[in-house]
Scaffold this motif. Structure first.
Motif, short mmCIF file in Angstrom:
data_model
loop_
_atom_site.label_atom_id
_atom_site.label_comp_id
_atom_site.label_asym_id
_atom_site.label_seq_id
_atom_site.Cartn_x
_atom_site.Cartn_y
_atom_site.Cartn_z
N GLN A 1 59.87 71.04 77.38
CA GLN A 1 60.00 69.59 77.41
C GLN A 1 61.23 69.15 78.18
O GLN A 1 61.23 68.09 78.81
CB GLN A 1 60.06 69.04 75.98
N GLY B 1 60.98 72.23 82.14
CA GLY B 1 60.18 73.31 82.70
C GLY B 1 61.00 74.54 83.03
O GLY B 1 61.96 74.88 82.33
N GLN C 1 61.17 70.09 86.25
CA GLN C 1 60.17 69.04 86.04
C GLN C 1 60.46 68.32 84.73
O GLN C 1 59.91 68.68 83.68
CB GLN C 1 58.75 69.63 86.03
N MET D 1 60.41 66.02 81.59
CA MET D 1 59.33 65.34 80.87
C MET D 1 59.84 64.59 79.65
O MET D 1 59.07 64.08 78.86
CB MET D 1 58.28 66.37 80.43
N SER D 2 61.17 64.54 79.48
CA SER D 2 61.73 63.95 78.27
C SER D 2 61.97 62.45 78.39
O SER D 2 62.11 61.76 77.38
CB SER D 2 63.06 64.64 77.92
N ASP E 1 51.70 73.79 86.24
CA ASP E 1 51.88 72.53 85.52
C ASP E 1 52.41 72.79 84.11
O ASP E 1 51.62 73.01 83.19
CB ASP E 1 50.54 71.78 85.46
N SER F 1 53.58 70.81 81.92
CA SER F 1 53.14 69.83 80.93
C SER F 1 51.76 70.15 80.37
O SER F 1 51.43 69.75 79.25
CB SER F 1 53.12 68.42 81.55
N ARG G 1 49.79 69.94 76.54
CA ARG G 1 48.62 69.09 76.32
C ARG G 1 47.37 69.84 75.89
O ARG G 1 46.58 69.35 75.08
CB ARG G 1 48.28 68.32 77.61
N GLU H 1 63.39 63.02 73.24
CA GLU H 1 62.55 62.23 74.13
C GLU H 1 62.95 60.76 74.08
O GLU H 1 63.39 60.26 73.03
CB GLU H 1 61.07 62.34 73.74
#
Length: 542
Positions: free
Chosen positions: A81, A84, A243, A245-246, A315, A317, A321, A489
């Motif tokens: 998160q 990456g 990457q 994502m937070s 990827d 993320s 998911r 996050e």
């Protein structure tokens, strides 16, 4: 200090009925054990445990507390998160280095004052006499909270791993619920408490083979991933591809949250110190176990992280998911992205096997975790620091273990995990406070050591690097402790808010209030309750 200890050790200890817990020893080993017992008596404690742990089993015990393979499987999500590949690698390198220098500092302290109280007991000798009782009281409760939170999170993660394997085996037709996770966790905790009620020699045998099993699983997983993954990333990708994502700004700040992984993996760095009263020649064996196990875990974790990053796909993320997409209710499996990585690269059967292997390793983390926690409760009880002390300091003659302390500790672990039935946010707050509580309990004696200069080193020490290592450990771990209170996050909602600060403040308020209403009237520090320590009950088992 050393001279004072030696002089005190010449005074015969009070007579204690030790039942059948006095082992037969060879003459050479007997001398070392007698010296260790004399040193313990000089610290104000009557020896009541068998000294079963050797150099190898102590090292294996320390390694089992880290459990790199399973711990990374459970906490890899933080680095994922945070950014990456690059966040995973650099957070382990930097955060792991901070944990490593902290472990070296704790090993030095453990050599000087070996007891099952670990840093709680050390604080008595490095803090000013007038401040030591209050500081030790606070340290005792903070340490206990860190241990309970750590073991609770270990048991919970172990349950998640098992049910994730079942979910993969069913092609995700089975979705573990919160109640399922709690039920499996409670059963595992009972099993682990039962094992810890056995004689020390059984725990010694169990931990002795841990390293071989753990390394076999780790190496096998790495080899299979590298062989079976077709489109692997380059080494450059592992250290440069970021990457975020937070949602944090600047994005680079988010990588610090990845440091939760090494901090959680190596959080209980002084755990091996809690078997000091059950180890042979603990002033040398225990610090060596802490230093070597942490160093080995740091290197092994770096290797495993690198392999996972090279094989995780384009990827990151998607790893967060896909499992949740497989089932609307499968909220627990999403916390196990490494299991999905195994599934993608190796197929369902190997994925189930390696996830179950992680479950087995995590159980071998939980068992010594319960042992370390129960020994801490025993130590606090013989100093009259916790309620029900008369019961919790009892040692059962048949097993030579503080059985009451074991089961009370197990009860605390299950009680904490009850929060998971109410709110995942609440249970996450308790888990997150683990690393912070440990860091605070570690920094207290290190700061006192550097500021007051009352420390007398033991046979294992850092020499001229001692102060620099202590300072680096305090600065880095103090910094990341603040980071660990922040939400991982943004934007922050009620669901992703980090309430660890609330839990930690509650602990501080409770322990300080309990001190002013009760503790200050009778508590004078570790090893000073001579009547209790001389009369620890050795209770026969019917």
């Amino acid at each position: 200090m050393e001279k004072e200890m030696d002089q005190s050790a010449t005074t015969p200890p009070p007579e204690v009925d030790r039942g059948d817990i006095t082992p037969s020893r060879s003459s050479s080993v007997n001398v070392a054990m007698n010296e260790a017992d004399k040193r313990l008596e000089a610290m104000g404690y009557t020896p009541v445990f068998k000294r079963e742990f050797s150099t190898w089993s102590s090292f294996s015990f320390a390694m089992s507390l880290c459990g790199v393979y399973a711990s990374l499987m459970s906490t890899w999500v933080y680095g994922l998160q945070a950014g990456g590949a690059a966040a995973i690698m650099w957070s382990w390198i930097l955060g792991g280095a901070g944990s490593l220098v902290l472990a070296m500092s704790l090993a030095e302290l453990s050599s000087a004052y070996p007891s099952s109280g670990a840093m709680y007991t050390v604080l008595k000798y490095v803090a000013p006499e007038g401040q030591a009782p209050l500081l030790c009281w606070m340290s005792g409760y903070i340490t206990l909270v860190g241990l309970v939170a750590g073991t609770a999170s270990t048991e919970y993660a172990s349950s998640q791993m098992l049910l994730t394997a079942v979910s993969i085996a069913s092609n995700f037709s089975y979705s573990p619920t919160t109640l399922h996770v709690f039920g499996v966790m409670a059963l595992l905790t009972i099993v682990h408490a039962s094992i810890n009620s056995l004689p020390t020699r059984w725990l010694n045998r169990l931990t002795s083979g841990y390293v071989i099993f753990h390394m076999s699983v780790l190496i096998s997983a790495c080899v299979c991933l590298l062989v079976k993954t077709k489109d692997k990333h380059s080494i450059a990708y592992a250290f440069t591809n970021f990457q975020p994502m937070s949602g944090w700004s600047p994005p680079g700040f988010a990588f610090l949250f990845g440091c939760l992984t090494p901090a959680w993996t190596m959080a209980n760095a002084d755990g091996a110190a809690r078997i000091s009263e059950e180890a042979k020649n603990p002033a040398r064996v225990v610090p060596k176990a802490i230093a070597s196990a942490t160093t080995f875990s740091y290197a092994a974790g770096l290797l495993f992280n690198l392999v996972l990053v090279l094989c995780m796909g384009d990827d990151p993320s998607a790893l967060l998911r896909s499992l949740s997409a497989s089932s609307k209710q499968n909220s627990h499996s999403v916390k196990q992205p490494v299991a999905l990585l195994f599934l993608r690269a190796l197929g369902p059967v190997p994925a189930v096997f390696f996830t179950l292997a992680g479950f087995a390793v995590m159980n071998l983390v939980a068992i010594p975790g319960v042992q370390a926690g129960s020994r801490t409760i025993f130590t606090l009880a013989r100093d009259d620091l916790v309620p029900l002390s008369r019961i919790l300091r009892r040692v059962w003659s048949r097993s030579g273990a503080p059985v009451a302390a074991v089961w009370v500790y197990a009860g605390l672990v299950v009680t904490v995990n009850l929060l998971g039935l109410v709110s995942q946010t609440a249970i996450s707050a308790v888990f997150n406070v683990c690393a912070v509580a440990f860091n605070v309990s570690y920094m207290l004696p290190l700061v006192c050591k550097m500021v007051y200069g009352r420390f007398e080193r033991g046979p294992w020490h850092l020499g001229r690097w001692s102060f620099a290592a202590n300072l680096a450990a305090v600065v880095w771990n103090g910094f990341v402790s603040v980071i660990f209170f922040l939400p991982t996050e943004v934007p922050v909602t009620g669901e992703n808010m980090n309430y660890a600060i609330v839990v930690f403040v509650f602990v501080l308020l409770f322990s300080s209030s309990f001190w002013y209403t009760h503790g200050r009237h009778y508590y004078t520090g570790p090893g000073t309750q001579s009547k209790n320590n001389a009369q620890i009950a050795v209770t026969p088992v019917c």
